[in-house]
Structure formats: C-alpha cells, structure tokens
Design an enzyme around this catalytic site. Structure first.
Site, PDB file in Angstrom:
ATOM      1  N   CYS A  35      -1.365   7.595   2.178  1.00 19.75           N
ATOM      2  CA  CYS A  35      -1.141   6.533   3.161  1.00 19.75           C
ATOM      3  C   CYS A  35      -0.589   7.201   4.426  1.00 19.75           C
ATOM      4  O   CYS A  35      -0.285   8.408   4.432  1.00 19.75           O
ATOM      5  CB  CYS A  35      -0.103   5.555   2.614  1.00 19.75           C
ATOM      6  SG  CYS A  35       1.459   6.386   2.250  1.00 19.75           S
ATOM      7  N   HIS A  97      10.965   8.399   1.331  1.00 17.02           N
ATOM      8  CA  HIS A  97      11.474   7.173   0.689  1.00 17.02           C
ATOM      9  C   HIS A  97      12.709   6.600   1.369  1.00 17.02           C
ATOM     10  O   HIS A  97      13.135   5.500   1.031  1.00 17.02           O
ATOM     11  CB  HIS A  97      11.775   7.460  -0.793  1.00 17.02           C
ATOM     12  CG  HIS A  97      10.655   8.214  -1.454  1.00 17.02           C
ATOM     13  ND1 HIS A  97      10.623   9.592  -1.509  1.00 17.02           N
ATOM     14  CD2 HIS A  97       9.501   7.789  -2.002  1.00 17.02           C
ATOM     15  CE1 HIS A  97       9.493   9.980  -2.098  1.00 17.02           C
ATOM     16  NE2 HIS A  97       8.799   8.910  -2.402  1.00 17.02           N
ATOM     17  N   GLU A 149      14.048   4.910  -2.949  1.00 22.21           N
ATOM     18  CA  GLU A 149      13.906   3.971  -1.825  1.00 22.21           C
ATOM     19  C   GLU A 149      14.935   2.837  -1.938  1.00 22.21           C
ATOM     20  O   GLU A 149      15.550   2.434  -0.946  1.00 22.21           O
ATOM     21  CB  GLU A 149      12.485   3.399  -1.793  1.00 22.21           C
ATOM     22  CG  GLU A 149      12.291   2.460  -0.615  1.00 22.21           C
ATOM     23  CD  GLU A 149      10.923   1.809  -0.578  1.00 22.21           C
ATOM     24  OE1 GLU A 149       9.932   2.431  -1.001  1.00 22.21           O
ATOM     25  OE2 GLU A 149      10.852   0.650  -0.123  1.00 22.21           O
TER      26      GLU A 149
HETATM   27  O1  0O3 Z   1       7.775   4.979  -3.902  1.00 20.60           O
HETATM   28  P1  0O3 Z   1       6.856   5.801  -4.740  1.00 20.60           P
HETATM   29  O2  0O3 Z   1       7.554   6.255  -5.992  1.00 20.60           O
HETATM   30  O3  0O3 Z   1       5.572   5.136  -4.993  1.00 20.60           O
HETATM   31  O4  0O3 Z   1       6.609   7.108  -3.879  1.00 20.60           O
HETATM   32  P2  0O3 Z   1       5.399   8.069  -3.607  1.00 20.60           P
HETATM   33  O5  0O3 Z   1       4.569   8.288  -4.800  1.00 20.60           O
HETATM   34  O6  0O3 Z   1       6.005   9.283  -2.987  1.00 20.60           O
HETATM   35  O7  0O3 Z   1       4.486   7.336  -2.546  1.00 20.60           O
HETATM   36  C1  0O3 Z   1       4.885   7.163  -1.232  1.00 20.60           C
HETATM   37  C2  0O3 Z   1       5.701   5.939  -1.058  1.00 20.60           C
HETATM   38  C3  0O3 Z   1       6.925   6.101  -0.260  1.00 20.60           C
HETATM   39  C4  0O3 Z   1       7.263   7.228   0.318  1.00 20.60           C
HETATM   40  C5  0O3 Z   1       7.839   4.974  -0.092  1.00 20.60           C
HETATM   41  O8  0O3 Z   1       7.174   3.836   0.243  1.00 20.60           O
HETATM   42 FE1  SF4 Z   2       3.102   4.905   2.322  1.00 14.22          FE
HETATM   43 FE2  SF4 Z   2       5.416   4.029   1.412  1.00 14.22          FE
HETATM   44 FE3  SF4 Z   2       4.959   4.025   3.989  1.00 14.22          FE
HETATM   45 FE4  SF4 Z   2       3.650   2.359   2.385  1.00 14.22          FE
HETATM   46  S1  SF4 Z   2       5.849   2.359   2.842  1.00 14.22           S
HETATM   47  S2  SF4 Z   2       2.806   3.540   4.081  1.00 14.22           S
HETATM   48  S3  SF4 Z   2       3.431   3.606   0.557  1.00 14.22           S
HETATM   49  S4  SF4 Z   2       5.097   5.828   2.650  1.00 14.22           S
END
Ligand code: 0O3
Ligand code: SF4
Length: 342
Positions: A35, A97, A149
């Site tokens: 993303c 996060h 997060e």
């Molecule tokens: O939050 P999640 O465990 O899904 O984290 P990932 O796999 O690193 O994916 C990116 C999402 C993020 C940084 C927070 O939204």
């Molecule tokens: Fe990617 Fe997390 Fe940002 Fe969504 S909130 S765009 S999953 S990093």
C-alpha cells in the site's frame, strides 16, 4: 464492479463468475501487496541508508514482513525494540504503525535524530484521538490488544481511550457519559468484524459516534473486497504475508468466511504444502499490504510447476495513492543534493 484483466500467463483462462471450471487455474487478486504507507516506509529506510550510510536504526519492524525486514537488515538497517537500544546521537526511524508521543520524547532525551515513517493514514487516527480527547470524549478504540498501532494510538490520550478487542470486548466497556462517546479503530481490521463490534456497542450505547472518516484504510478495505469476490470460486486461497501482519491474517479469515475450502498464510512459496493443492481446481492468490510483489511471483511460479499455469487477475479497484517521504528526510536529501551541485 469486478474488472477482469486478460489472463496474466495464459490466453485461454477465464474468470467465469460461477460456471464450473475443471481446468486448473489461479485467480490473482488485485489490489494486493504494498500500500502507499508501506511503500513510503520501506523507501524511507532505503533512502536513509543511502544518505546517512549504515547503520540506520529502526524502532520495531518497519512493516510486519519477514522478507522486507531481512532484506533491509542485509543492507545495514538495525531493528531494535526501544529507543534505549539506539546509541546516543544516532538516527532512528519509527515504523509505519506509529508511536505514542512519549516515544518522540525519549528520542529527544537521547539526542536521537528521529525520522517518522508512520503512515499518514495512521497519523490521521492519532489526530482524531487527540481531538476527541481534547473535547473530553470517551474513545473506544477497536483494535487488537498488543498491536503496535493500537499502542501508539492509545498513547495519544491514555486517560480517554479504552481498547475494544472485537465483539467479545464490548461487554467490558464502561463510559462516563453515554452521550459523549466515539469509536475509532486500528487501520488494518476486518471490515465485517468491526461493523459487528460497532453494532454491538450501539446496542449498549445508542448515541455512540463514528469516526469522521473511515479509520480502516482504503488498502485494507480493497484487499479484503477482492478476496471476498474470488473466495467463492476458490478451493484454496494462499495469502502471502507474515504471521504478525494484522491485515494479512485478516485476508485469510475473509477467504475462509467467503467460502474457500482452505486459506493459508505463507511468507514464502516454499511453505506451500502439497496436500493443500490436492483435488484443488481453483487457487486464489493474494498478499498483505506489507508484501513485495516478487514474493507473489514466486508463488505463481511454484503453482505453475504444479499445473496451475492459467492465471487470471481479478481487479476490483485501481489504487493510485502515493505519499511523499517524511519531511525531515526530504530536507536532508535536498541539502545533500545542493552540496553536490558544482
Ligand atoms: O498493521 P499490520 O500488522 O497489518 O502491519 P503491516 O503488515 O506492516 O502492514 C502495514 C500496515 C501498517 C503499517 C499500519 O496500518
Ligand atoms: Fe498501508 Fe496501514 Fe497506511 Fe493503510 S494505514 S495505507 S495499511 S500503512
């Protein structure tokens, strides 16, 4: 709307939307993988390594993906759990996060040069938390206990925020004033489960307010939506992603809820077990938001070697969002570029 791209590897594969298909095939979900927030965070570490040189310290995994972390480690990134592990005066990058305000404070006390790779969409939730806390709301943060997060967002206003970990967490909620309560959420939750949690909360708190805009981000929603589309057609869905990646784990759940007979989370193609594919005709493939697409290519190669060479990409949304690099890094990159000018 479902857009079906020309088959990625064969001219004869079709996405038949329900007609029985006996030939072995793959339905490849799109959107999948990186993303905008992950792309930015990974680039932040790469650019910092180029600009300042190794080692660069990163607090927590920059994103929750084993392969991304080991690749960056090989280039000179050192991943630590806390700021205390970073030598005084060094550069530290905060993960995508997000972090609680006290983490910036600790960094300042250790004279660390902090670069914040928090996804702007996570930062948006932090702002919402601060704003509702300033207005003295009780904030119900829907999310997974212990997830980085959630720890970061809750740290914005610990006295006002309580965690609701899914529908089963609703009964524990207590609020000061039922007229002044809002829910917020982690960005990577299951859309359906979150709506169930909210519905349950509303039976107890009818005046519960919703976030001003979706907290579950566009990327999470899009990846779940396309898996929902393909799952009824699939015997098995393979999700590339790491165990600690919330959004990747959710994709397996969505696949199973959507009717796939099997759903598996794998870091690498080599983890695919032969028995998962036994008797399967249609295999769905997708990946979490923290997964580079070359890992998906390896999965497709592995499947092709086992007779699943027909690949049809099923597209339910086009993503064009990008985020610019953190200000503090951009400033240093610009200054370095100016120094090298003749
Ligand atoms: O939050 P999640 O465990 O899904 O984290 P990932 O796999 O690193 O994916 C990116 C999402 C993020 C940084 C927070 O939204
Ligand atoms: Fe990617 Fe997390 Fe940002 Fe969504 S909130 S765009 S999953 S990093």
């Amino acid at each position: 709307m479902v857009l079906v791209a020309a088959p990625a590897r064969s001219r004869c594969a079709t996405y038949d939307g329900g007609v029985t298909e006996t030939r072995k095939r793959v339905l490849l979900a799109k959107p999948r993988g990186y993303c905008a927030g992950v792309d930015r965070a990974v680039q932040t570490v790469e650019e910092a390594l180029k600009l300042y040189g190794a080692p660069i310290y990163v607090r927590k995994q920059i994103v929750h993906n084993k392969h991304v972390v080991s690749t960056l480690e090989a280039r000179g990134a050192i991943f630590v759990e806390e700021n205390e592990e970073v030598p005084e005066g060094s550069t530290v990058i905060f993960s995508a996060h997000g972090v609680a305000p006290e983490v910036y404070e600790q960094a300042k006390q250790r004279s660390l040069k902090a670069i914040d790779a928090t996804c702007p969409l996570v930062t948006k939730v932090h702002h919402e938390a601060r704003r509702f806390a300033a207005e003295d709301y009780d904030i119900l943060l829907i999310g997974h206990e212990g997830h980085e997060e959630v720890i970061g967002t809750a740290g914005e206003a610990p006295a006002h925020i309580q965690l609701v970990d899914g529908p089963d967490g609703v009964d524990k909620v207590t609020v000061r004033d039922p007229n002044k309560v809002v829910w917020l959420s982690q960005t990577t939750l299951s859309v359906d489960e979150t709506m169930e949690t909210v519905a349950r909360l509303k039976t107890r708190l009818p005046l519960l307010q919703s976030p001003p805009s979706d907290d579950i981000c566009y990327a999470t929603q899009n990846r779940q939506h396309v898996v929902k589309e393909i799952a009824p057609e699939c015997d098995v869905v393979l999700v590339v992603g790491s165990r600690n990646s919330s959004n990747s784990v959710r994709l397996v759940e969505v696949a199973l809820d959507g009717g796939a007979r099997g759903g598996y989370l794998i870091d690498y193609a080599s983890e695919i077990q032969e028995e998962w594919l036994e008797g399967a005709t249609t295999v769905g493939v997708t990946s979490g938001a923290s997964v580079p697409d070359d890992l998906v290519t390896e999965v497709l190669d592995h499947l092709a070697e086992r007779g699943f060479a027909d690949v049809t990409e099923v597209t339910t949304a086009e993503e064009r969002l990008t985020f610019s690099l953190p200000q503090e890094l951009k400033r240093d990159m610009k200054a370095a570029a100016a120094r090298t000018l003749p």
